[in-house]
Design a protein around this motif. Structure first.
Motif, PDB file in Angstrom:
ATOM      1  N   SER A  39       0.838  -1.197   0.000  1.00 45.96           N
ATOM      2  CA  SER A  39       0.000   0.000   0.000  1.00 45.96           C
ATOM      3  C   SER A  39       0.877   1.252   0.000  1.00 45.96           C
ATOM      4  CB  SER A  39      -0.919   0.004   1.226  1.00 45.96           C
ATOM      5  OG  SER A  39      -0.150  -0.062   2.422  1.00 45.96           O
ATOM      6  N   ASN A 184      -5.355   4.995   0.584  1.00 45.79           N
ATOM      7  CA  ASN A 184      -4.899   4.844   1.972  1.00 45.79           C
ATOM      8  C   ASN A 184      -5.286   6.057   2.821  1.00 45.79           C
ATOM      9  OD1 ASN A 184      -3.793   3.573   4.186  1.00 45.79           O
ATOM     10  ND2 ASN A 184      -1.671   4.067   3.686  1.00 45.79           N
ATOM     11  N   SER A 223      -4.713  -0.909   5.798  1.00 47.27           N
ATOM     12  CA  SER A 223      -3.837  -1.077   4.638  1.00 47.27           C
ATOM     13  C   SER A 223      -2.720  -2.065   4.929  1.00 47.27           C
ATOM     14  CB  SER A 223      -3.266   0.280   4.217  1.00 47.27           C
ATOM     15  OG  SER A 223      -4.273   1.099   3.668  1.00 47.27           O
TER      16      SER A 223
END
Length: 524
Positions: A39, A184, A223
């Motif tokens: 991520s 995110n 994430s």
């Protein structure tokens, strides 16, 4: 030759089929060449549209996460679709069930459009919940910005259930997690999968289903957890499992056209209007959404759970026990599938003896879509009531959704009239929302995900909704003077008492009794 033919005809089919499956080498392909990805750090996505809208709020509340409850199915759909439309860097999407129905197709088209804008899409799906999706996913996986992985996949694709004959021990473990994270910066987790019945169930208020939208540190936790599942040894690139699309015209172009047609169909009009009418994204971007700010602890099973490689301390149920403080006054628990087991009954008895009020809402038989689960739960009703637990069973909710939606009735998931929220409040101080059911499958077999939110405001919202709604939408289960079960339905001017499961016929009750005699509780 005729003798051989006759001999073959006498051989039972299933043993031969099972042997052929084993001998044909139904093994998963190697993971050696699987690409790696992670991520994007929040610091890297601060300059996205979402990042610019959210960063000032999170900077003003250091260490806290902003939370919004999403009980309304249309709001929950709009929030997901509009976040996907707003994403500029990445979309990390993880679900147990995704169906190629109206909402499932609309969400796929939203992901496709995001990929066309240059957004990196990572889609992680449990392979047990994507019936009829192989061709669509195979085509989507051809897009350079879309990577799809299947969790704990079946090798035999059609019919999938044949895989259970040769690999039941592995395939009985599933990924029940549900999350969608944009750039995110914003995430949505909770009880809903991607299918029509999760976004069209009417009535039931907070209890039909429940998600939470979060910003702040909780997003980074989700994430990192997504990365852990994405990189686990149970996640396989879809291309390795599904193969390449059928030869012919560009499969991705054909799929894009199909998704576009579906978006414009009459069946999609309700959801299209929902997106058009929703003020969610506009309010988010201009800072008008009202968040509840609170410390949030993410709890999640290790994906190694499906491989049998994690210890009890890694189980979400154990993480929940550590994250929760000892209850002092009350527990209000909502779970569609509720099988407490002997240990759970003893725990509730101990709490009641300490003066802690325990209230439970689960599905009645008329609303429960899995008779075997209800059969196992039913064995614990009398012990729970004798322990002092206040027990309620949700009645079948009326389906008031517009007819043009043509909603399904939940072959693999919920019915549109079922309770599906998975949540509880402790002492009016702490709220849990997630995918976790209070049953053996969630504890021992499936992986689960949730938030423990230390917010009196949100915990008391659940308790208030319980007080206001449960008497009008659920049966109270009590013990009569003869020690037998009674169901109380409170109507406007009277209370109706039933001596058997309300809203059900004798055949269904006999079936449940039969299942209650079977030793299947550990599989439910």
């Amino acid at each position: 030759m005729a003798a051989i033919f006759l001999a073959v005809r006498r051989v039972p089919l299933w043993p031969v089929l099972a042997t052929l499956l084993v001998l044909s080498g139904c093994a998963l392909p190697p993971l050696a060449d699987r690409p790696d990805s992670r991520s994007f750090p929040q610091s890297q996505t601060r300059e996205t549209v979402l990042g610019q809208a959210i960063t000032p709020k999170t900077d003003a509340h250091p260490g806290l996460s902003g939370i919004i409850l999403l009980p309304d199915p249309y709001d929950a759909f709009a929030a997901r679709a509009l976040l996907a439309e707003a994403a500029e860097a990445s979309l990390d999407v993880q679900y147990y069930i995704w169906r190629p129905d109206t909402t499932g197709t609309l969400m796929l088209y939203t992901l496709y459009r995001a990929a066309e804008r240059g957004v990196r899409i990572r889609l992680l799906l449990d392979d047990n919940g994507i019936v009829g999706m192989d061709d669509i996913l195979a085509a989507l996986s051809q897009h350079p910005n879309i990577e799809i992985r299947l969790f704990n996949p079946f090798v035999v694709r059609n019919p999938k259930w044949l895989g259970y004959l040769t690999d039941f021990r592995r395939l009985n473990y599933r990924m029940h997690n549900k999350s969608l994270t944009a750039d995110n910066q914003v995430t949505i987790i909770g009880g809903r999968n991607i299918a029509d019945e999760y976004f069209g169930a009417a009535g039931g208020g907070l209890f039909a289903d429940l998600d939470v939208l979060a910003i702040g540190p909780a997003v980074d936790d989700i994430s990192r957890d997504f990365d852990r599942y994405w990189a686990s040894n149970a996640s396989w690139p879809a291309r390795q499992i599904l193969g390449e699309p059928e030869p012919g015209p560009d499969p991705l172009a054909e799929l894009a056209e199909l998704l576009k047609v579906s978006e414009n169909s009459i069946a999609s009009s309700v959801y299209a209007r929902t997106l058009e009418d929703s003020a969610f994204l506009r309010k988010l971007l201009i800072g008008e959404l009202t968040f509840s700010w609170a410390p949030v602890v993410m709890v999640s099973d290790d994906p190694a759970k499906v491989l049998g490689r994690n210890g009890n301390e890694d189980l979400l149920s154990q993480q929940l026990a550590r994250a929760l403080e000892d209850p002092e006054r009350s527990i209000t628990l909502v779970s569609p599938y509720f099988i407490p087991g002997d240990a759970g009954v003893e725990l509730f008895r101990t709490l009641e003896e300490r003066g802690i009020e325990v209230r439970v809402l689960t599905n009645s038989l008329e609303a429960n879509d899995v008779a075997m689960v209800h059969a196992s739960y039913s064995k614990y009703r009398k012990p729970l009531l004798r322990a002092g637990v206040e027990l309620w069973e949700m009645r079948r909710l009326d389906d008031e959704a517009p007819k043009e939606q043509d909603l399904q009735t939940g072959m693999m998931g919920i019915s549109v009239s079922s309770l599906h929220a998975k949540t509880f409040a402790v002492d009016g101080e702490i709220l849990f929302v997630g995918s976790f059911n209070f049953d053996p499958r969630s504890i021992h077999l499936n992986t689960e995900l949730g938030f423990v939110i230390k917010s009196p405001e949100l915990a008391r919202t659940l308790e208030r909704e319980f007080d206001e709604q449960v008497r009008s939408s659920a049966y109270q289960v009590v013990l009569g003077e003869d020690g037998e079960l009674r169901w109380l339905e409170r109507q406007e001017h009277r209370t109706v008492t039933y001596s058997h499961e309300p809203g059900t016929g004798p055949l269904k009750r006999i079936m449940v009794f039969f299942w209650s005699l079977m030793p299947i509780e550990s599989l439910l």
